[in-house]
Motif scaffolding. Structure first.
Motif: not given
Length: 183
Positions: A27-29, A103-104, A108-109, A181
């Motif tokens: 998952r990305t933002g 929002e990441l 988390r990134r 990411i």
């Protein structure tokens, strides 16, 4: 006698497709329905992919809309999303479910980059295994003298080139995901 690289090329393509699928699932933002491709829902007494029980659309950059074809499976879909540990929040409304992509955070990134790096390394390991199979096969042909040494060396170089090209593609896919990411 020419060496047949077809099985190696086929396997490299399979590994490349696998890596792309795995990286897409990270998952990305941004909201992407691809993250739900591997999600299975218990519906009608069996496990089914979510896209076989509902329509998935993007509402905006951070929201997916899941509209089940049968409203009786809404709770099953919500349970599958909650249990999937994707970090998504699901809200049930009269039309179905709304998935919000938060929002990441920086932490988390970093975690997502580690996961992407692990997938990249798995792909590299699989390609190295395939390279070793080809090299062992060529060495066997050298021992039983079914090919000349010059031919074998040339084929080994060709195999190395195929492996290097595949690794370069893997690195490019990883770099693309890293950019998604981190942005």
């Amino acid at each position: 006698m020419a060496y047949d690289f077809t099985p190696l090329k086929k396997r490299i393509t399979e590994i490349e497709e696998w890596l792309k699928k795995e990286l897409t699932g990270i998952r990305t933002g941004r909201a992407s329905s691809a993250i739900l491709d591997t999600l299975m829902v218990e519906a009608y007494g069996s496990m089914m992919p979510i896209n076989q029980v509902a329509n998935i659309t993007n509402e905006d950059a951070r929201t997916l809309r899941i509209t089940p074809w049968d409203n009786s499976v809404i709770k099953d879909i919500e349970r599958a999303i909650t249990n999937s540990n994707l970090g998504l929040s699901a809200a049930v409304d009269d039309k179905g479910l709304r998935l919000n992509f938060p929002e990441l955070t920086g932490e988390r990134r970093t975690q997502l980059m580690k996961v992407a790096k692990e997938e990249l390394e798995k792909a590299r390991v699989e390609v190295r295994k395939e390279r070793n199979k080809v090299m062992d096969d060529l060495d066997g042909k050298k021992k039983d003298k079914s090919m000349g040494e010059d031919e074998i060396e040339r084929y080994k170089k060709d195999a190395e080139k195929l492996i290097q090209d595949a690794t370069k593609k893997f690195d490019e896919a990883y770099a693309k995901k890293e950019g998604e990411i981190m942005n």
